[in-house]
Motif scaffolding. Structure first.
Motif, PDB file in Angstrom:
ATOM      1  N   ARG A   1       0.799  -1.225   0.000  1.00  0.00           N
ATOM      2  CA  ARG A   1       0.000   0.000   0.000  1.00  0.00           C
ATOM      3  C   ARG A   1       0.831   1.273   0.000  1.00  0.00           C
ATOM      4  N   LEU A   2       1.982   1.239   0.630  1.00  0.00           N
ATOM      5  CA  LEU A   2       2.725   2.473   0.859  1.00  0.00           C
ATOM      6  C   LEU A   2       3.690   2.817  -0.268  1.00  0.00           C
ATOM      7  N   ASN A   3       3.900   1.908  -1.206  1.00  0.00           N
ATOM      8  CA  ASN A   3       4.751   2.248  -2.347  1.00  0.00           C
ATOM      9  C   ASN A   3       3.967   3.106  -3.339  1.00  0.00           C
ATOM     10  N   SER A   4       4.673   3.956  -4.055  1.00  0.00           N
ATOM     11  CA  SER A   4       4.023   4.856  -5.009  1.00  0.00           C
ATOM     12  C   SER A   4       3.854   4.208  -6.381  1.00  0.00           C
ATOM     13  N   VAL A   5       4.263   2.942  -6.516  1.00  0.00           N
ATOM     14  CA  VAL A   5       4.172   2.241  -7.793  1.00  0.00           C
ATOM     15  C   VAL A   5       3.470   0.903  -7.564  1.00  0.00           C
ATOM     16  N   PRO A   6       2.961   0.261  -8.638  1.00  0.00           N
ATOM     17  CA  PRO A   6       2.308  -1.036  -8.479  1.00  0.00           C
ATOM     18  C   PRO A   6       3.247  -2.054  -7.820  1.00  0.00           C
ATOM     19  N   THR A   7       2.702  -2.805  -6.867  1.00  0.00           N
ATOM     20  CA  THR A   7       3.496  -3.754  -6.103  1.00  0.00           C
ATOM     21  C   THR A   7       2.724  -5.066  -5.965  1.00  0.00           C
ATOM     22  N   ILE A   8       3.429  -6.186  -6.150  1.00  0.00           N
ATOM     23  CA  ILE A   8       2.831  -7.496  -5.899  1.00  0.00           C
ATOM     24  C   ILE A   8       3.726  -8.257  -4.929  1.00  0.00           C
ATOM     25  N   SER A   9       3.106  -9.141  -4.155  1.00  0.00           N
ATOM     26  CA  SER A   9       3.846 -10.005  -3.244  1.00  0.00           C
ATOM     27  C   SER A   9       3.523 -11.443  -3.612  1.00  0.00           C
ATOM     28  N   LEU A  10       4.548 -12.200  -3.946  1.00  0.00           N
ATOM     29  CA  LEU A  10       4.395 -13.561  -4.444  1.00  0.00           C
ATOM     30  C   LEU A  10       4.826 -14.566  -3.384  1.00  0.00           C
ATOM     31  N   ASP A  11       3.887 -15.399  -2.930  1.00  0.00           N
ATOM     32  CA  ASP A  11       4.209 -16.506  -2.026  1.00  0.00           C
ATOM     33  C   ASP A  11       4.571 -17.711  -2.890  1.00  0.00           C
ATOM     34  N   LEU A  12       5.854 -18.093  -2.859  1.00  0.00           N
ATOM     35  CA  LEU A  12       6.341 -19.144  -3.743  1.00  0.00           C
ATOM     36  C   LEU A  12       5.907 -20.537  -3.320  1.00  0.00           C
ATOM     37  N   GLY A  13       5.525 -20.703  -2.060  1.00  0.00           N
ATOM     38  CA  GLY A  13       5.101 -22.021  -1.592  1.00  0.00           C
ATOM     39  C   GLY A  13       5.295 -22.165  -0.106  1.00  0.00           C
ATOM     40  N   TYR A  14       4.906 -23.341   0.412  1.00  0.00           N
ATOM     41  CA  TYR A  14       4.955 -23.618   1.847  1.00  0.00           C
ATOM     42  C   TYR A  14       6.207 -24.424   2.195  1.00  0.00           C
ATOM     43  N   LEU A  15       7.053 -23.829   3.029  1.00  0.00           N
ATOM     44  CA  LEU A  15       8.250 -24.534   3.474  1.00  0.00           C
ATOM     45  C   LEU A  15       7.891 -25.646   4.457  1.00  0.00           C
ATOM     46  N   SER A  16       6.670 -25.639   4.972  1.00  0.00           N
ATOM     47  CA  SER A  16       6.220 -26.665   5.906  1.00  0.00           C
ATOM     48  C   SER A  16       5.867 -27.967   5.196  1.00  0.00           C
ATOM     49  N   ASN A  17       5.730 -27.919   3.874  1.00  0.00           N
ATOM     50  CA  ASN A  17       5.417 -29.108   3.080  1.00  0.00           C
ATOM     51  C   ASN A  17       6.724 -29.684   2.532  1.00  0.00           C
ATOM     52  N   PRO A  18       7.137 -30.881   2.974  1.00  0.00           N
ATOM     53  CA  PRO A  18       8.436 -31.435   2.540  1.00  0.00           C
ATOM     54  C   PRO A  18       8.579 -31.509   1.021  1.00  0.00           C
ATOM     55  N   GLY A  19       7.489 -31.903   0.342  1.00  0.00           N
ATOM     56  CA  GLY A  19       7.561 -32.003  -1.109  1.00  0.00           C
ATOM     57  C   GLY A  19       7.725 -30.641  -1.767  1.00  0.00           C
ATOM     58  N   GLU A  20       6.997 -29.644  -1.274  1.00  0.00           N
ATOM     59  CA  GLU A  20       7.104 -28.302  -1.848  1.00  0.00           C
ATOM     60  C   GLU A  20       8.467 -27.690  -1.538  1.00  0.00           C
ATOM     61  N   LEU A  21       8.969 -27.928  -0.331  1.00  0.00           N
ATOM     62  CA  LEU A  21      10.291 -27.443   0.020  1.00  0.00           C
ATOM     63  C   LEU A  21      11.348 -28.056  -0.886  1.00  0.00           C
ATOM     64  N   SER A  22      11.217 -29.347  -1.170  1.00  0.00           N
ATOM     65  CA  SER A  22      12.178 -30.016  -2.060  1.00  0.00           C
ATOM     66  C   SER A  22      12.176 -29.381  -3.443  1.00  0.00           C
ATOM     67  N   ARG A  23      10.993 -29.042  -3.962  1.00  0.00           N
ATOM     68  CA  ARG A  23      10.920 -28.400  -5.278  1.00  0.00           C
ATOM     69  C   ARG A  23      11.550 -27.007  -5.232  1.00  0.00           C
ATOM     70  N   LEU A  24      11.279 -26.265  -4.167  1.00  0.00           N
ATOM     71  CA  LEU A  24      11.840 -24.916  -4.056  1.00  0.00           C
ATOM     72  C   LEU A  24      13.355 -24.935  -3.894  1.00  0.00           C
TER      73      LEU A  24
END
Length: 405
Positions: A334-357
């Motif tokens: 909200r506080l940036n003066s330009v368009p901003t996105i925040s990307l959640d790449l995945g869950y580190l709590s999931n062993p399979g997803e962590l392995s891919r990351l």
């Protein structure tokens, strides 16, 4: 023993600050019975009434609904203490005024076509010039300060042009014309652990920050390299030295503001991960400055479109579960003066997803998706390629064949 004024307030806390918290919550809207300090035996106690009210405040403003008054909730509470007309508004270069009254002013000015951009809630130079233009138009003394006379005049002339906000319409028009913008676009890449208030999810292990930083920095580095290849101007935000895959030091900036400099033609991409108490949780989501209530107007059309196209690319390239795009009112969006996105790449709590990351090839797919997702914002629909098929070579070729602006 003295109280730690930096410690978050939460259920069960007994602290003199809770008295002030109760009073501030009352000023933000209807108060339930038992919130007023005068109505309870111990106004210093953070009880279930205070917790419920805090959660409602967080829900209404798109914050993380945890009932805890941490830095983000504290900032929004402070901003919510004023409604338009409560105080004189003006541009203070050293300590800009912030608040929901400023946001309301920006909204009104936007509907009149005098203010363009995000409703930041910060009375900055752009807001000042919009007020001056309004005062000139209405024959008022053009001081740039918003007093009772200016507010009364604004109320008389303000009009609703449609269900969509004027700034949204102008944002879309700007996007349609910026067909080659990625070629000269400044893209600020921000691993979330390097933001002002990084969030460590509840229940995350002690090494969560280390793992999240390593993964998000590597994705940022790979995106940085791709953006360089296609002629964009990538800037990495970090609080420590960062090297690329060839071992060369990347020029970093210590904050988003420093990375943006004077540029207002830019996009900010925050790269983050998540943690869940369930090891089965998985998937990718993207957030932008807005409200998850789809009936309300989008606050950042470019941010929303960047979020949707980036997520589409990630799903097509990685097969990750699509957790959707969501409007949020987090400070980093909200506080940036330009368009901003925040990307959640995945869950580190999931062993399979962590392995891919942890897989470099998978992180390259993520980085490519970010770059191509941004470029898709500027491609005409008739020239667009199927999701998940464009690579950096295609991107460079597409850019090269366009006439220079």
């Amino acid at each position: 023993m003295s109280e730690d004024i930096t410690k978050p307030l939460q259920f069960g806390t007994k602290d003199r600050r809770v008295v002030g918290l109760r009073e501030r919550l009352i000023r933000t809207g209807p108060a339930p019975h038992g919130l007023d300090p005068r109505d309870v035996d111990d106004p210093t106690a953070f009880d279930d009434v205070v917790q419920t009210t805090v959660r409602g405040f967080q829900q209404a403003r798109g914050l993380l609904v945890d009932g805890v008054v941490g830095p983000e909730t504290e900032r929004r509470l402070n901003e919510a203490q004023y409604t338009l007309g409560d105080r004189r508004l003006h541009w203070d270069v050293n300590e800009p005024l912030r608040g929901e009254d400023v946001e309301r002013l920006q909204d009104n000015l936007s509907q009149l076509g005098l203010y363009y951009g995000h409703l930041t809630g910060t009375f900055d130079e752009k807001t000042h010039h919009a007020v001056v233009e309004l005062q000139h138009s209405l024959g008022l003394q053009a001081t740039g300060a918003v007093d009772s006379q200016t507010i009364a005049a604004l109320a008389r002339v303000n009009k609703k042009i449609s269900d969509s906000k004027a700034f949204s319409l102008r944002d879309y028009h700007r996007l349609e014309r910026a067909t080659d913008a990625i070629r000269s676009q400044r893209v600020v890449l921000v691993p979330a652990m390097f933001t002002n208030n990084p969030v460590i999810p509840a229940g995350a292990p002690d090494n969560y920050r280390e793992i999240a930083e390593r993964i998000t920095v590597d994705v940022a580095v790979r995106a940085h390299e791709l953006l360089n290849e296609v002629g964009a101007t990538p800037v990495l935000v970090a609080n420590r030295p960062v090297v690329d895959r060839r071992g060369t030091h990347i020029d970093v900036r210590s904050s988003i503001d420093e990375a943006l400099g004077t540029s207002r033609d830019a996009v900010v991409v925050v790269l983050d991960t998540d943690w869940n108490r369930s090891s089965a949780a998985h998937g990718v989501s993207v957030f932008y400055w807005g409200d998850d209530d789809r009936a309300k107007a989008t606050l950042s059309p470019i941010g929303e479109r960047a979020a949707a196209l980036t997520l589409r690319e990630i799903i097509a390239r990685t097969g990750a579960l699509d957790l959707g795009t969501h409007g949020r009112q987090w400070g980093v969006l909200r506080l940036n003066s330009v368009p901003t996105i925040s990307l959640d790449l995945g869950y580190l709590s999931n062993p399979g997803e962590l392995s891919r990351l942890e897989d470099p090839e998978f992180r390259t797919h993520m980085a490519t998706a970010v770059v191509v997702g941004l470029q898709r914002m500027y491609l005409q629909a008739s020239e667009d390629m199927p999701t998940g098929t464009m690579n950096a070579v295609d991107l460079a070729r597409e850019i090269a064949r366009r006439p220079q602006s």
